[in-house]
Design a protein around this motif. Sequence first.
Motif, mmCIF file in Angstrom:
data_model
loop_
_atom_site.group_PDB
_atom_site.id
_atom_site.type_symbol
_atom_site.label_atom_id
_atom_site.label_comp_id
_atom_site.label_asym_id
_atom_site.label_seq_id
_atom_site.Cartn_x
_atom_site.Cartn_y
_atom_site.Cartn_z
ATOM 1 N N GLY A 6 1.013 -1.158 0.033
ATOM 2 C CA GLY A 6 0.026 -0.105 0.098
ATOM 3 C C GLY A 6 0.809 1.191 -0.048
ATOM 4 O O GLY A 6 0.620 2.399 -0.797
ATOM 5 N N ALA A 7 1.937 1.347 0.776
ATOM 6 C CA ALA A 7 2.946 2.407 0.857
ATOM 7 C C ALA A 7 3.315 2.551 -0.493
ATOM 8 O O ALA A 7 3.612 3.932 -0.961
ATOM 9 C CB ALA A 7 3.705 2.318 2.047
ATOM 10 N N THR A 10 1.036 3.874 -3.156
ATOM 11 C CA THR A 10 0.883 5.503 -2.908
ATOM 12 C C THR A 10 1.944 6.165 -3.243
ATOM 13 O O THR A 10 1.790 7.138 -3.959
ATOM 14 C CB THR A 10 0.513 5.780 -1.302
ATOM 15 O OG1 THR A 10 -0.543 4.707 -1.038
ATOM 16 C CG2 THR A 10 0.065 7.215 -1.073
ATOM 17 N N MET A 71 -2.820 5.594 -6.200
ATOM 18 C CA MET A 71 -2.712 6.074 -4.912
ATOM 19 C C MET A 71 -3.909 5.858 -4.071
ATOM 20 O O MET A 71 -3.872 5.373 -2.886
ATOM 21 C CB MET A 71 -2.671 7.490 -4.968
ATOM 22 C CG MET A 71 -1.318 8.358 -5.324
ATOM 23 S SD MET A 71 -1.084 10.000 -5.202
ATOM 24 C CE MET A 71 -2.916 10.632 -4.906
ATOM 25 N N ALA A 72 -5.052 5.422 -4.976
ATOM 26 C CA ALA A 72 -6.460 4.952 -4.139
ATOM 27 C C ALA A 72 -6.257 3.681 -3.710
ATOM 28 O O ALA A 72 -6.808 3.128 -2.673
ATOM 29 C CB ALA A 72 -7.531 5.119 -5.088
ATOM 30 N N ILE A 75 -4.040 3.496 -0.812
ATOM 31 C CA ILE A 75 -4.562 4.205 0.375
ATOM 32 C C ILE A 75 -5.867 3.017 1.045
ATOM 33 O O ILE A 75 -5.839 2.936 2.066
ATOM 34 C CB ILE A 75 -5.415 5.429 0.281
ATOM 35 C CG1 ILE A 75 -4.066 6.560 0.064
ATOM 36 C CG2 ILE A 75 -6.338 5.700 1.382
ATOM 37 C CD1 ILE A 75 -4.545 7.764 -0.477
ATOM 38 N N LEU A 78 -3.621 0.603 2.860
ATOM 39 C CA LEU A 78 -3.145 0.830 4.019
ATOM 40 C C LEU A 78 -4.370 1.077 4.993
ATOM 41 O O LEU A 78 -4.462 0.545 6.114
ATOM 42 C CB LEU A 78 -2.565 2.126 4.022
ATOM 43 C CG LEU A 78 -1.283 2.349 3.167
ATOM 44 C CD1 LEU A 78 -0.769 3.746 2.868
ATOM 45 C CD2 LEU A 78 -0.192 1.334 4.076
ATOM 46 N N LEU A 79 -5.624 1.605 4.754
ATOM 47 C CA LEU A 79 -6.605 1.558 5.738
ATOM 48 C C LEU A 79 -7.328 0.224 5.932
ATOM 49 O O LEU A 79 -7.788 0.014 6.848
ATOM 50 C CB LEU A 79 -7.854 2.463 5.002
ATOM 51 C CG LEU A 79 -7.468 3.966 4.734
ATOM 52 C CD1 LEU A 79 -8.675 4.621 4.124
ATOM 53 C CD2 LEU A 79 -7.526 4.722 6.156
#
Length: 84
Positions: A6-7, A10, A71-72, A75, A78-79
């Motif tokens: 995820g990082a 992003t 990026m979506a 994120i 990550l969430l």
Amino acid sequence: MTVILGALLTIAGVVYMAGAALRRGRLSDPAPTAPDRPAPNLPTPGPTLEPRRRGLGFLGLSQNWPGLLMMAIGIILLLSMAVL
């Protein structure tokens, strides 16, 4: 593993969008004009970092959708780990 992916997604999205804006042309030159149009009236005689007629075309969705998608997804990954 999901957090790292995820990082990375992003960061890759941000880098892609920055690279796409830089590939569209020099930021210090005014946008090119058609031969039948007059040159833009700039406050200084030479190239400037803030030309009057450049516009915000570099922020358009049609040019930046791959970076925004990366990026979506990053994120969301990550969430998803923060919620679990």
